[in-house]
Design a protein around this motif. Structure first.
Motif, short mmCIF file in Angstrom:
data_model
loop_
_atom_site.label_atom_id
_atom_site.label_comp_id
_atom_site.label_asym_id
_atom_site.label_seq_id
_atom_site.Cartn_x
_atom_site.Cartn_y
_atom_site.Cartn_z
N ILE A 340 0.87 -1.18 0.00
CA ILE A 340 0.00 0.00 0.00
C ILE A 340 0.90 1.22 0.00
O ILE A 340 1.80 1.33 0.84
N TYR A 341 0.66 2.11 -0.95
CA TYR A 341 1.43 3.36 -1.00
C TYR A 341 0.54 4.47 -0.47
O TYR A 341 -0.37 4.91 -1.16
N PRO A 342 0.80 4.90 0.79
CA PRO A 342 -0.07 5.97 1.29
C PRO A 342 0.14 7.22 0.44
O PRO A 342 1.25 7.49 -0.01
N ILE A 343 -0.93 7.94 0.22
CA ILE A 343 -0.88 9.10 -0.66
C ILE A 343 0.15 10.11 -0.18
O ILE A 343 0.83 10.73 -0.97
N SER A 344 0.32 10.22 1.14
CA SER A 344 1.24 11.22 1.67
C SER A 344 2.68 10.96 1.23
O SER A 344 3.52 11.84 1.31
N SER A 345 2.95 9.76 0.70
CA SER A 345 4.32 9.47 0.30
C SER A 345 4.58 9.77 -1.16
O SER A 345 5.68 9.64 -1.64
N MET A 346 3.53 10.18 -1.89
CA MET A 346 3.72 10.42 -3.32
C MET A 346 4.71 11.57 -3.52
O MET A 346 4.55 12.63 -2.94
N PRO A 347 5.70 11.38 -4.34
CA PRO A 347 6.66 12.48 -4.56
C PRO A 347 5.98 13.64 -5.27
O PRO A 347 5.08 13.44 -6.09
N GLN A 348 6.39 14.85 -4.98
CA GLN A 348 5.75 16.03 -5.57
C GLN A 348 5.97 16.07 -7.07
O GLN A 348 5.11 16.43 -7.82
N SER A 349 7.17 15.77 -7.52
CA SER A 349 7.42 15.86 -8.96
C SER A 349 8.49 14.87 -9.37
O SER A 349 9.57 15.24 -9.77
N SER A 350 8.16 13.61 -9.21
CA SER A 350 9.16 12.60 -9.53
C SER A 350 9.25 12.38 -11.02
O SER A 350 10.22 11.84 -11.51
N GLY A 351 8.20 12.79 -11.75
CA GLY A 351 8.19 12.54 -13.17
C GLY A 351 7.92 11.09 -13.50
O GLY A 351 8.02 10.66 -14.63
N LYS A 352 7.56 10.32 -12.50
CA LYS A 352 7.28 8.91 -12.76
C LYS A 352 5.83 8.74 -13.20
O LYS A 352 4.93 9.39 -12.67
N ALA A 353 5.63 7.85 -14.13
CA ALA A 353 4.27 7.54 -14.53
C ALA A 353 3.68 6.54 -13.55
O ALA A 353 4.42 5.88 -12.82
N ALA A 354 2.34 6.46 -13.52
CA ALA A 354 1.71 5.45 -12.68
C ALA A 354 2.22 4.10 -13.16
O ALA A 354 2.45 3.89 -14.34
N GLY A 355 2.45 3.17 -12.29
CA GLY A 355 3.02 1.89 -12.70
C GLY A 355 4.50 1.85 -12.38
O GLY A 355 5.11 0.81 -12.30
N GLU A 356 5.11 3.04 -12.17
CA GLU A 356 6.50 3.06 -11.77
C GLU A 356 6.58 3.37 -10.28
O GLU A 356 7.52 4.00 -9.81
N LEU A 357 5.54 2.94 -9.56
CA LEU A 357 5.44 3.30 -8.15
C LEU A 357 6.51 2.63 -7.29
O LEU A 357 6.76 3.04 -6.18
N ASP A 358 7.17 1.58 -7.82
CA ASP A 358 8.16 0.85 -7.05
C ASP A 358 9.29 1.73 -6.54
O ASP A 358 9.99 1.38 -5.61
N PHE A 359 9.48 2.86 -7.15
CA PHE A 359 10.56 3.74 -6.75
C PHE A 359 10.31 4.38 -5.38
O PHE A 359 11.22 4.86 -4.75
N MET A 360 9.09 4.38 -4.97
CA MET A 360 8.80 5.08 -3.72
C MET A 360 9.12 4.18 -2.54
O MET A 360 8.80 3.00 -2.54
N ASP A 361 9.69 4.77 -1.53
CA ASP A 361 10.12 3.94 -0.42
C ASP A 361 9.10 3.85 0.70
O ASP A 361 9.20 3.01 1.57
#
Ligand SMILES: C[S@@+](CC[C@H](N)C(=O)[O-])C[C@H]1O[C@@H](n2cnc3c(N)ncnc32)[C@H](O)[C@@H]1O
Length: 438
Positions: A340-361
Motif C-alpha cells: 500500500i502506498y499511502p498518498i502522503s508518500s507520493m513524490p511532488q514531482s518525480s516525473g514517474k508515470a503510474a506503474g513506476e510506483l516501485d521507486f517510492m520507499d
C-alpha cells in the motif's frame, strides 16, 4: 419511529446499488428522478484515494492537463445519463472544486444548456493552515446547480430561510420580501431570508459524532439544504457517487425516496450501516418489499464466495480492497502479498508515470491468508518480513486470528515499535474498514 415515504412505481427506491454508475444508470428509466446530487472524486479510478485521504494535491506525477481531460472524458457520459434520468422539472447538483470546476461548467452548459444553469454555490469552510504556503488557502468547493427545464423547477425558499438577526428585525418591518429597499422602510420576509449562493458550513469535523471516518464525507447540513430546497416530500433523490451516503441520509431524514450508487463495496457497506444506525432503517428485503426498510444490490463479494475462490484471486481481492497493489509474482512472495502506498508518500514531482510506483520507499506491506485461524507462526513470519524490509506498519488480512496471534502483534509493537493491523474479511466487507484505515 422511522418515517417511510411512498414507494415509487417508476423505479426501485430506498436502494443502494454497488457498481460503476455507468453500468447502473441504464437500469433507471428516463425522467424518473427528481433531484440528483453528485460529488465525484477528481481521480475516480483510484480506489485507494477514497481510503487514504486527499490525494489530489499530491498527484503531480501525472500531468495536470491530461488528468483534467481524463476526468471530463470520464464524467461526460455519466452526466449525459444523469440528464436522461432526470424528470422534466428536476434539478442536478454537481459538487467539485478548483481542479476542474471551470471545465465542468463548460461541459454541463453543453449537456443541460446555458439557460438551465441556476447557481454556482460556493461552499466555504475553514481548516488548518500550512506553514510556508505561498498562496491563499484553498478552502471552498463549488456546486453547480442546473435544472432540466429552463422555466420550471422546484425551489422551496421557505424550507431553507435563514432567520434574521435581531438587529435587522429591529430596523426593518415585516412584510413581503423584495418589495422595498430603503433602510427603515425595507420590508423583509418574517421567517428569514433566502441564503446567498455562498454557504458557510463547517466540514464534517473528525471530533464530532457525524464523522464516519470516510475522508471525503460531506456535512449533512450541506446536503440537507440542497435536498430541502430542490425537492419535495416523496420525491426521488439520486446520488450516483454516494460515498458514505450523506445525501441518502439527508433524503431519508426529510422523507424523500432515494437511490444511491457507489462502485466501492466498502462504501456501500459503510452507508448501509449509517442508514441502519442513524436513521433506524432496517436493511431487509422482506420489509423493503412491503414498503419499509432498504436493500443493497449487486455487492460483488460475500464471505462465502471469498472462501471458495482460488488463493491468488483471494489475495488480489484483499490487497485491492485495501487500495493496495498486489505482488506481480505469484510465488516466492517472501511473506508479502501486496503493497500500500499511502498518498502522503507520493513524490511532488518525480516525473514517474503510474506503474513506476516501485521507486517510492514509503509503503506498507500486506499479508493475506485465506484461512480461519491465523496463528502466532504466521504473525512471526510477517514480522520477519517487516524487519527485513524495514517497514514500520503492515496489514494482515484473514478470516480470523487466534488470540495468540493478536497477543504477538501487541508484543511486536512493544518490542519493535512496529504496527501490524489485523483485518478480517468481515471487516473489509462490512462497515469498520474505513475507520481502521484513517
Ligand atoms: C467524494 S466520494 C463521495 C462522498 C459523499 N458525497 C459523502 O458525503 O460521503 C466519491 C465516491 O464516488 C465513488 N465512485 C468513484 N467512481 C465511481 C463510479 N464509476 N461509479 C460509482 N461510484 C464511483 C467512490 O467509491 C467514492 O465513494
Amino acid at each position: 419511529m422511522t418515517k417511510t415515504a411512498r414507494p415509487s412505481k417508476l423505479v426501485d427506491t430506498r436502494i443502494i446499488l454497488c457498481g460503476d454508475n455507468l453500468e447502473q444508470l441504464p437500469k433507471i428509466p428516463n425522467e424518473s428522478v427528481d433531484l440528483i446530487y453528485i460529488d465525484p472524486p477528481f481521480n475516480s479510478n483510484r480506489n485507494y484515494e477514497v481510503f487514504w485521504g486527499e490525494a489530489r494535491e499530491k498527484r503531480s506525477f501525472e500531468d495536470r492537463h491530461a488528468s483534467t481531460q481524463a476526468y471530463l472524458d470520464f464524467m461526460r457520459p455519466r452526466c449525459v445519463e444523469l440528464h436522461r434520468v432526470l424528470r422534466p422539472e428536476g434539478s442536478f447538483f454537481f459538487h467539485c472544486d478548483w481542479h476542474a470546476s471551470h471545465y465542468v461548467k463548460v461541459m454541463l452548459d453543453q449537456i443541460f444548456g446555458e439557460s438551465h444553469f441556476r447557481n454556482e454555490i460556493v461552499w466555504c469552510y475553514t481548516g488548518p493552515g500550512s506553514p510556508g504556503i505561498k498562496q491563499f488557502l484553498r478552502k471552498h468547493d463549488v456546486i453547480f446547480w442546473y435544472s432540466k427545464s429552463s422555466t420550471k423547477w422546484t425551489f422551496n425558499a421557505d424550507a431553507v430561510r435563514i432567520p434574521h438577526h435581531e438587529k435587522t428585525k429591529a430596523n426593518y418591518k415585516p412584510g413581503l420580501e423584495g418589495s422595498g429597499f430603503m433602510e427603515a422602510d425595507h420590508v423583509i420576509h418574517e421567517s428569514g431570508k433566502v441564503p446567498e449562493d455562498w454557504w458557510n458550513i463547517a466540514i464534517a469535523p473528525r471530533s464530532k459524532q457525524e464523522y464516519l471516518g470516510y475522508p471525503t464525507q460531506k456535512p449533512l447540513k450541506l446536503l440537507d439544504r440542497i435536498v430541502r430546497a430542490a425537492s419535495n416530500e416523496n420525491d426521488i433523490v439520486l446520488d450516483a457517487f454516494c460515498g458514505c451516503g450523506t445525501a441518502l441520509r439527508a433524503a431519508q431524514d426529510t422523507n424523500r425516496q432515494w437511490i444511491g450508487i457507489d462502485i466501492s463495496p466498502t462504501a456501500c457497506r459503510v452507508m448501509a450501516k449509517r442508514l441502519r444506525d442513524e436513521c433506524g432503517l432496517p436493511e431487509n428485503e422482506k420489509l423493503w418489499l412491503s414498503g419499509r426498510g432498504f436493500i443493497v444490490r449487486d455487492l460483488p463479494w460475500t464471505e462465502e464466495k471469498l472462501r471458495k475462490i482460488p488463493p491468488f484471486e483471494f489475495e488480489n481481492w484483499a490487497v485491492i480492497a485495501l487500495g493496495g497493489i498486489p505482488n506481480k509474482a505469484q510465488v516466492g512472495d517472501m511473506g508479502i502479498d501486496g503493497r500500500i502506498y499511502p498518498i502522503s508518500s507520493m513524490p511532488q514531482s518525480s516525473g514517474k508515470a503510474a506503474g513506476e510506483l516501485d521507486f517510492m520507499d514509503v509503503w506498507y506491506p500486506v499479508q493475506v491468508k485465506q484461512m480461519d485461524k491465523v496463528g502466532r507462526p504466521d504473525i512471526d513470519k510477517f514480522e520477519a518480513a517487516m524487519m527485513r524490509e524495514r517497514r514500520t506498519k503492515g496489514f494482515f488480512i484473514a478470516f480470523d486470528f487466534t488470540s495468540e496471534a493478536l497477543r504477538e502483534i501487541d508484543q511486536f509493537f512493544r518490542r519493535e515499535h512496529r504496527i501490524i493491523i489485523p483485518l478480517t474479511v468481515r471487516e473489509i466487507l462490512e462497515d469498520s474498514l474505513a475507520k481502521k484505515l484513517v
